[in-house]
Design a protein around this motif. Structure first.
Motif, PDB file in Angstrom:
ATOM      1  N   UNK A   1       0.831  -1.216   0.000  1.00 47.88           N
ATOM      2  CA  UNK A   1       0.000   0.000   0.000  1.00 47.88           C
ATOM      3  C   UNK A   1       0.858   1.256   0.000  1.00 47.88           C
ATOM      4  N   UNK A   2       2.002   1.225   0.675  1.00 46.97           N
ATOM      5  CA  UNK A   2       2.890   2.387   0.702  1.00 46.97           C
ATOM      6  C   UNK A   2       3.441   2.676  -0.691  1.00 46.97           C
ATOM      7  N   UNK A   3       3.897   1.626  -1.374  1.00 46.24           N
ATOM      8  CA  UNK A   3       4.433   1.793  -2.724  1.00 46.24           C
ATOM      9  C   UNK A   3       3.340   2.226  -3.697  1.00 46.24           C
ATOM     10  N   UNK A   4       2.188   1.574  -3.615  1.00 45.54           N
ATOM     11  CA  UNK A   4       1.088   1.883  -4.529  1.00 45.54           C
ATOM     12  C   UNK A   4       0.565   3.292  -4.314  1.00 45.54           C
TER      13      UNK A   4
ATOM     14  N   UNK B   1      16.064  21.122 -10.859  1.00 43.63           N
ATOM     15  CA  UNK B   1      15.232  21.061  -9.644  1.00 43.63           C
ATOM     16  C   UNK B   1      15.793  20.149  -8.560  1.00 43.63           C
ATOM     17  N   UNK B   2      16.904  19.480  -8.826  1.00 42.67           N
ATOM     18  CA  UNK B   2      17.441  18.568  -7.831  1.00 42.67           C
ATOM     19  C   UNK B   2      16.792  17.196  -7.941  1.00 42.67           C
ATOM     20  N   UNK B   3      16.838  16.442  -6.834  1.00 46.19           N
ATOM     21  CA  UNK B   3      16.343  15.060  -6.871  1.00 46.19           C
ATOM     22  C   UNK B   3      15.148  14.840  -5.939  1.00 46.19           C
ATOM     23  N   UNK B   4      14.510  15.930  -5.513  1.00 44.05           N
ATOM     24  CA  UNK B   4      13.372  15.797  -4.606  1.00 44.05           C
ATOM     25  C   UNK B   4      12.071  15.576  -5.381  1.00 44.05           C
ATOM     26  N   UNK B   5      10.974  15.636  -4.645  1.00 43.57           N
ATOM     27  CA  UNK B   5       9.658  15.334  -5.214  1.00 43.57           C
ATOM     28  C   UNK B   5       9.273  16.285  -6.342  1.00 43.57           C
TER      29      UNK B   5
ATOM     30  N   UNK C   1      16.290   8.919  -5.818  1.00 42.72           N
ATOM     31  CA  UNK C   1      16.018   9.453  -4.488  1.00 42.72           C
ATOM     32  C   UNK C   1      14.573   9.224  -4.044  1.00 42.72           C
ATOM     33  N   UNK C   2      14.151   7.981  -4.028  1.00 43.08           N
ATOM     34  CA  UNK C   2      12.780   7.647  -3.644  1.00 43.08           C
ATOM     35  C   UNK C   2      12.795   6.531  -2.607  1.00 43.08           C
ATOM     36  N   UNK C   3      11.941   6.677  -1.587  1.00 45.55           N
ATOM     37  CA  UNK C   3      11.813   5.636  -0.577  1.00 45.55           C
ATOM     38  C   UNK C   3      10.688   4.668  -0.908  1.00 45.55           C
TER      39      UNK C   3
ATOM     40  N   UNK D   1      14.995  -1.343  -7.134  1.00 41.08           N
ATOM     41  CA  UNK D   1      15.674  -2.053  -6.048  1.00 41.08           C
ATOM     42  C   UNK D   1      15.662  -3.564  -6.305  1.00 41.08           C
ATOM     43  N   UNK D   2      14.514  -4.075  -6.766  1.00 45.90           N
ATOM     44  CA  UNK D   2      14.407  -5.500  -7.066  1.00 45.90           C
ATOM     45  C   UNK D   2      15.395  -5.922  -8.139  1.00 45.90           C
TER      46      UNK D   2
END
Length: 254
Positions: free
Chosen positions: A54-57, A115-119, A199-201, A210-211
């Motif tokens: 749910x967090x990823x989605x 803009x950098x690597x943020x949201x 830069x994403x959690x 990551x996979x």
């Protein structure tokens, strides 16, 4: 009968894909390259149990939704202006046509530099990617021949240009634009994978990245399956609501 036939064909195609996938994984015999459907399902179940699903989605869905809402605010009025006002068309349309030949992925490193690597970078990249797809659709929809016939009919009834625009053309075009807007989610799901590698959690793109880096191909396939299922369900539900809301336009669709 036609609706039932289409559903049966769709079900048969789905089952056929699963069977081919299972056969292919048995032939390859290496889950690093092609995991089995069961291994992929197990990965989805594990994410569900841990709450990571749910967090990823949610993260991915919100990025796509925010981006395409901004795209809608930009593209719809601009597309209408280009389609219906000749001076705007002469100035803006050649620029848009030229920009369409630039690969959208080329904007990703540019957005990082600016803009950098943020949201903010991720949303801006998605806005550019979806605008390239949606704006030409808005222009084409607004320039359809049937719109001219509606305008002529409204003028013969004594409507002014403003009244024709607000009470005839825009209401008539709204269902088509909404359907195109829903389709735009598919474009967003495609390019969000690129945006979420930096830069994403949380996010399905991050999950795939990551996979892949860790040799967890089952996780990569799980993310792909989640995207397909969610996209399919969202598209069906959204289009069903549009069909019901504008039943005068889509009488023969469900």
């Amino acid at each position: 009968m036609k609706r039932i036939s289409k559903k049966l064909i769709g079900l048969a195609v789905f089952i056929g894909v699963i069977i081919l996938w299972a056969i292919g994984s048995k032939v390859v015999k290496n889950s690093l390259f092609l995991p089995t459907p069961k291994e992929t399902l197990d990965a989805v179940i594990l994410m569900y149990k841990t709450g990571a699903l749910w967090k990823h989605l949610y993260s991915t869905f919100m990025r796509v939704t925010i981006a395409i809402c901004i795209t809608g605010v930009i593209s719809i009025p601009l597309g209408m202006a280009i389609a219906w006002y000749k001076p705007v068309n002469i100035i803006v349309n050649p620029i848009i046509k030229a920009l369409r030949y630039i690969p959208v992925t080329a904007f990703s490193p540019i957005m990082v530099l600016l803009l950098g690597i943020d949201e903010q970078m991720k949303i801006s990249f998605l806005v550019i990617a979806t605008t390239f797809s949606f704006l030409p659709t808005v222009i084409q929809t607004c320039m359809d021949d049937s719109n001219e016939r509606l305008k002529e009919t409204a003028y013969t009834m004594g409507f002014s240009y403003t009244r024709t625009l607000l009470h005839v053309l825009i209401p008539y075009l709204t269902p088509s634009l909404l359907k195109s807007f829903i389709t735009l989610y598919g474009v967003g799901w495609t390019f969000v994978i690129i945006a979420e590698t930096t830069n994403t959690q949380y996010g399905l793109g991050h999950l795939m990245y990551i996979g892949s880096a860790r040799g967890r191909t089952d996780t990569v396939f799980a993310a792909i399956v989640i995207i397909i299922v969610v996209s399919f369900l969202f598209d069906k539900i959204a289009n069903y609501i549009i069909n019901k809301k504008f039943s005068w336009r889509y009488k023969n669709e469900d």
